[in-house]
Design an enzyme around this catalytic site. Structure first.
Site, PDB file in Angstrom:
ATOM      1  N   ASP A  28     106.711 -30.523 -91.555  1.00  0.00           N
ATOM      2  CA  ASP A  28     106.146 -30.029 -90.303  1.00  0.00           C
ATOM      3  C   ASP A  28     106.716 -30.946 -89.213  1.00  0.00           C
ATOM      4  OD1 ASP A  28     104.156 -29.117 -88.330  1.00  0.00           O
ATOM      5  OD2 ASP A  28     103.232 -31.077 -88.700  1.00  0.00           O
ATOM      6  N   ASP A  30     105.340 -31.281 -85.335  1.00  0.00           N
ATOM      7  CA  ASP A  30     104.384 -31.905 -84.409  1.00  0.00           C
ATOM      8  C   ASP A  30     103.241 -32.590 -85.155  1.00  0.00           C
ATOM      9  OD1 ASP A  30     105.166 -29.139 -82.495  1.00  0.00           O
ATOM     10  OD2 ASP A  30     105.549 -31.187 -81.852  1.00  0.00           O
ATOM     11  N   GLU A  73      99.838 -18.874 -77.980  1.00  0.00           N
ATOM     12  CA  GLU A  73      98.536 -18.475 -78.531  1.00  0.00           C
ATOM     13  C   GLU A  73      97.428 -19.388 -77.992  1.00  0.00           C
ATOM     14  OE1 GLU A  73     101.306 -19.002 -80.155  1.00  0.00           O
ATOM     15  OE2 GLU A  73     101.770 -17.233 -81.382  1.00  0.00           O
ATOM     16  N   THR A 144     106.222 -24.833 -83.801  1.00  0.00           N
ATOM     17  CA  THR A 144     106.672 -25.159 -82.441  1.00  0.00           C
ATOM     18  C   THR A 144     107.943 -24.379 -82.124  1.00  0.00           C
ATOM     19  OG1 THR A 144     106.907 -27.001 -80.882  1.00  0.00           O
ATOM     20  CG2 THR A 144     108.178 -27.122 -82.912  1.00  0.00           C
TER      21      THR A 144
HETATM   22  C1  XBP Z   1     102.178 -27.679 -83.623  1.00  0.00           C
HETATM   23  C2  XBP Z   1     101.839 -26.530 -82.782  1.00  0.00           C
HETATM   24  C3  XBP Z   1     102.716 -26.236 -81.611  1.00  0.00           C
HETATM   25  C4  XBP Z   1     102.707 -27.418 -80.630  1.00  0.00           C
HETATM   26  C5  XBP Z   1     103.173 -26.984 -79.259  1.00  0.00           C
HETATM   27  O1  XBP Z   1     103.299 -27.257 -84.364  1.00  0.00           O
HETATM   28  O2  XBP Z   1     100.896 -25.822 -83.088  1.00  0.00           O
HETATM   29  O3  XBP Z   1     102.144 -25.107 -80.976  1.00  0.00           O
HETATM   30  O4  XBP Z   1     101.363 -27.884 -80.489  1.00  0.00           O
HETATM   31  O5  XBP Z   1     104.477 -26.432 -79.362  1.00  0.00           O
HETATM   32  P1  XBP Z   1     103.565 -27.886 -85.849  1.00  0.00           P
HETATM   33  P2  XBP Z   1     104.740 -24.989 -78.715  1.00  0.00           P
HETATM   34  O6  XBP Z   1     103.533 -26.689 -86.805  1.00  0.00           O
HETATM   35  O7  XBP Z   1     104.925 -28.523 -85.752  1.00  0.00           O
HETATM   36  O8  XBP Z   1     102.463 -28.888 -86.140  1.00  0.00           O
HETATM   37  O9  XBP Z   1     104.161 -25.018 -77.327  1.00  0.00           O
HETATM   38  O10 XBP Z   1     106.244 -24.817 -78.740  1.00  0.00           O
HETATM   39  O11 XBP Z   1     104.028 -24.016 -79.616  1.00  0.00           O
HETATM   40 MG    MG Z   2     101.709 -30.385 -87.129  1.00  0.00          MG
END
Ligand code: XBP
Ligand code: MG
Length: 258
Positions: A28, A30, A73, A144
């Site tokens: 993953d 973020d 979302e 993301t």
């Molecule tokens: C985390 C998310 C992403 C980020 C924001 O992604 O849910 O929405 O918070 O990025 P991960 P965007 O699966 O890497 O933990 O605004 O591009 O969605």
């Molecule tokens: Mg994450």
């Protein structure tokens, strides 16, 4: 002739089935590769300012909003469910406005990453480099946006990052966001591997549910935004990947098959 004592034949050694070797690591982004959400939060607020909105997300609110995967979302959820009072505006107009806000946010986040606002978490760089050198395949499965991945990994690893992470599945290829397992199922399909051949790395309850929903043994490294989440389905929960070696991953992966 004395009867020979009846003795059971030596029990056959229960030959443990051979374990499946570890072939790939699926990360993953973020919160796992890097603590990015503080920068995402600042970028969302920057976008709201640029758009002249009186919206401001603080850390406690954002911690709750993170239960909704995906920036678009998340904005839609906040606007329609948290702020409410959305006049019965046309769904298309709402989507267009959310897209505009998210485009502003993504540009702001990219600037922040390029200015060094985000670092890889402890142990991540050493682990991915040693895993790559050991011949393990490395992939990314994230909700993301692709722009964010390029900005982060180019800043953190340099242009060679594309040779390390062979396969990337993200918001642009897997529209059904975590906790749906789509992004992990698509990653496994492109790797041409079974879930049992791999380990997933996550930071959140949504991510853990998505990875285990695809059958992946998953290692969780929580962060300030997710420390209160429940990780009972995790193979391991670690404070970080600091000191985590390929040999340790191979041992945990083998033990998980017993
Ligand atoms: C985390 C998310 C992403 C980020 C924001 O992604 O849910 O929405 O918070 O990025 P991960 P965007 O699966 O890497 O933990 O605004 O591009 O969605
Ligand atoms: Mg994450």
């Amino acid at each position: 002739m004395t009867a020979r004592p009846l003795t059971a034949p030596p029990a056959r050694l229960s030959a443990l089935p051979p374990t499946v070797p570890l072939r790939a690591l699926i990360f993953d982004v973020d919160g796992t590769l890097a603590d990015t959400e503080h920068a995402h939060l600042a970028a969302f607020n920057d976008a709201f300012d640029q758009a002249g909105l009186d919206w401001h997300w603080d850390q406690p609110l954002y911690t709750r909003l993170l239960e909704v995967s995906g920036g678009k979302e998340r904005i839609t959820h906040y606007w329609t469910q948290v702020r409410g009072g959305v006049l019965a505006i046309d769904a298309g107009a709402l989507a267009d406005t959310v897209q505009t806000l998210h485009d502003l946010k993504t540009a702001a986040y990219e600037r922040m990453v390029q200015q060094g606002a985000v670092q890889l978490r402890p142990g991540v760089l050493k682990l991915i480099e040693s895993a790559h050198d050991a011949g393990l395949r490395l992939a990314i499965a994230t909700t993301t946006s692709p722009v964010n991945i390029v900005a982060l990994l180019r800043a953190a690893i340099g242009p060679d990052w594309t040779h390390i992470f062979q396969i990337i599945e993200d918001a642009s290829t897997a529209p059904r966001k975590k906790p749906h397992p789509q992004v992990y199922l698509q990653t496994l399909q492109r790797l041409q591997l079974r879930a049992a051949d791999c380990l997933a790395f996550e930071d959140s309850a949504n991510g853990l549910e998505a990875a285990t929903g695809a059958g992946l043994p998953t290692i969780v490294t929580p962060n300030a935004f997710t420390v209160q989440h429940h990780f009972a389905a995790a193979l391991r929960v670690l404070p970080s990947l600091q000191g985590c070696s390929v040999a340790m991953l191979q041992a945990w992966h083998a033990a998980a098959q017993r």
